[in-house]
Design a protein around this motif. Sequence first.
Motif, PDB file in Angstrom:
ATOM      1  N   LEU A  16       8.014   9.228  12.855  1.00  0.00           N
ATOM      2  CA  LEU A  16       7.004  10.098  13.469  1.00  0.00           C
ATOM      3  C   LEU A  16       7.475  10.619  14.822  1.00  0.00           C
ATOM      4  O   LEU A  16       6.702  10.750  15.771  1.00  0.00           O
TER       5      LEU A  16
ATOM      6  N   LYS B 259       4.498   7.881   1.675  1.00  0.00           N
ATOM      7  CA  LYS B 259       3.050   8.057   1.599  1.00  0.00           C
ATOM      8  C   LYS B 259       2.412   6.678   1.599  1.00  0.00           C
ATOM      9  O   LYS B 259       2.539   5.918   0.631  1.00  0.00           O
TER      10      LYS B 259
ATOM     11  N   GLN C 260       0.811  -1.220   0.000  1.00  0.00           N
ATOM     12  CA  GLN C 260       0.000   0.000   0.000  1.00  0.00           C
ATOM     13  C   GLN C 260       0.847   1.275   0.000  1.00  0.00           C
ATOM     14  O   GLN C 260       0.389   2.349   0.395  1.00  0.00           O
TER      15      GLN C 260
ATOM     16  N   LEU D  92      -1.196   4.689   2.402  1.00  0.00           N
ATOM     17  CA  LEU D  92      -2.639   4.773   2.676  1.00  0.00           C
ATOM     18  C   LEU D  92      -3.064   6.210   2.978  1.00  0.00           C
ATOM     19  O   LEU D  92      -3.760   6.498   3.960  1.00  0.00           O
ATOM     20  N   SER D  93      -2.557   7.126   2.135  1.00  0.00           N
ATOM     21  CA  SER D  93      -2.865   8.564   2.254  1.00  0.00           C
ATOM     22  C   SER D  93      -2.259   9.192   3.494  1.00  0.00           C
ATOM     23  O   SER D  93      -2.554  10.356   3.808  1.00  0.00           O
ATOM     24  N   LEU D  94      -1.432   8.445   4.232  1.00  0.00           N
ATOM     25  CA  LEU D  94      -0.736   9.004   5.385  1.00  0.00           C
ATOM     26  C   LEU D  94       0.701   9.335   5.004  1.00  0.00           C
ATOM     27  O   LEU D  94       1.345   8.594   4.259  1.00  0.00           O
ATOM     28  N   HIS D  95       1.223  10.440   5.515  1.00  0.00           N
ATOM     29  CA  HIS D  95       2.602  10.836   5.276  1.00  0.00           C
ATOM     30  C   HIS D  95       3.435  10.476   6.502  1.00  0.00           C
ATOM     31  O   HIS D  95       3.285  11.090   7.572  1.00  0.00           O
ATOM     32  N   ILE D  96       4.295   9.470   6.333  1.00  0.00           N
ATOM     33  CA  ILE D  96       5.115   8.988   7.437  1.00  0.00           C
ATOM     34  C   ILE D  96       6.538   9.506   7.254  1.00  0.00           C
ATOM     35  O   ILE D  96       7.158   9.294   6.206  1.00  0.00           O
ATOM     36  N   THR D  97       7.041  10.185   8.268  1.00  0.00           N
ATOM     37  CA  THR D  97       8.397  10.757   8.219  1.00  0.00           C
ATOM     38  C   THR D  97       9.378   9.800   8.886  1.00  0.00           C
ATOM     39  O   THR D  97       9.177   9.382  10.036  1.00  0.00           O
TER      40      THR D  97
ATOM     41  N   GLU E 294       2.417   4.391  -1.711  1.00  0.00           N
ATOM     42  CA  GLU E 294       2.128   5.216  -2.877  1.00  0.00           C
ATOM     43  C   GLU E 294       3.357   5.966  -3.382  1.00  0.00           C
ATOM     44  O   GLU E 294       3.511   6.175  -4.585  1.00  0.00           O
TER      45      GLU E 294
END
Length: 549
Positions: free
Chosen positions: A212, A159, A109, A161-166, A111
């Motif tokens: 995060l 990116k 998943q 599942l539409s989440l931005h993980i740093t 992107e």
Amino acid sequence: MGFLSSLLGILGFVFGILLGLLAGFFVFIYSKPKKTEEPITSSIYELDTCALQDLLPEMPLWVKNPDYDRVDWLNKVLSDVWPYLDKPVASIIKGIAEPMFAEYIGKYQIESIEFKSISLGTLRPVICGLKVYDTNEKEIVMETAIRWAGNPDIVLVIKLLSLHITVQLVDLQISGRVRVALKPLVPTFPCFSNIVVSLMEKPDVDFGMNILGGDIMSIPGLYQYIQETVKRQVASLYHWPQTLEIPILDASSVAVKKPVGILHVKVIRAIKLLKKDILGASDPYVKLSLTGERLPSKKTTIKKKTLNPEWNEKFKLIVKDPELQVLRLQVFDWDKVGTHDRLGMQMVPLKLLVPYETKEFTLDLQKDTNISDSQDKRNRGKIEVELTFVPFKEDSIKFSSKCSGSLDSFGKKESRIDRASEEGTPGGAGLLLVMVHGAEDVEGERHNNPYASVLFKGEKKKTKMLKRTRDPLWNEEFQFMLEQPPLHEKIYIEVLSKRSGFIFPSKEPLGHVEINLTDVVHNGRINQKYHLINSKNGMIHIEIKWKTV
């Protein structure tokens, strides 16, 4: 009572000191000292594995290996240029990492994976020693140990599942042994076209990772798993013989054309040549050459008093680029006095040929290569030739898929010829390439203007002469076409010195070498330095290749 107690205390203190000193004196005089045991010492080779592993990692490489040099000066240079390496090195890291990230797009998943920031930080690596290898090739090979406890700023944004993980990399520490090759060496600044890097052992990598804002390395068991995974992935990519190649110069600007095959030319005849002599017929002959070559042209024999000469003579020309090179055919009228008149010429592009396929051409002779020239449209006759391009075995694959095509404007006859049975090209035919790179410590008694002479099967070729040097670098290549492999042949190479002017003797031998070509035939190539016979310390660097068709 108070006074009496104080007086007795003082007397007891004095008496105690005197008694202690007396007892100490007798103990010192009459007591036997204990034997002091010396500490146990042992050589490094006597230590067990565990002791060595504890001791060796802290030693710099130039201590462990005497053939490694200290490079304090290089560390100083690296310290000064480190701030300016940030952007170019970051660009290289992006170029390597982005194709790897692309493999995960669409999986799990994910992107996208992008760099939010990338910087090397202010702490530079430390080079713990350097060794340079002598390979006899056109390259510089260095091996070094590098340690880097850096503070880079590397942040990824994933990116998912539409989440931005740093994801942030922190506290990076790397150590390992690296081999760096600058190759090939070329006559264009900075004198090498690629940097090739490989790891000589599995590197030690340690780092922290914040996701995060939280340190995931504190999770039990995850730290060790990630560390081993990274080590394994890095080692699988760049552990020798795997390499990382960084291009420095454009390949087109440094490409050196090497022979890829032999063009077999049969000059059959000429028909109705233009008459140049007033009192009789012409004395024609043909000159053959390939464009892009500085070698002397091949020549047929001279046919006397005829405008329809028959030659049926065969020639071999060395081909370096069959896609671009052109065969130039020029017909001349031989004259005993003065220049020879050109009766006509024609050009045949080699890209019209199919490997191993003989084609017969009947070509209209022209005045020159300017086809649009309308000043002279006289009929100059025709010339008939047969052409066959035979690539060398190691280069034949690249030409195997070449289409034969139609040659209505040039050819009228074509036939497939098997390599082993081709007339004039037996299976053992080939090309002997002799590269005279240079010499070292050649010393003459009268002068030092060295050049090299190559003698093989009665044919002699010479390099250019270099003045006033004992370490000449010629880098000149000589070619010998042979019908059979030179299994039982030797090649004689001599270094001489020549003085200009009327001095006798003008030539002075500086040493020679005789090389048996058996190993060249079996291995395809040798590249060695030889001690010159009749020279005190002189050596010569020779590279010989054998290419078969």
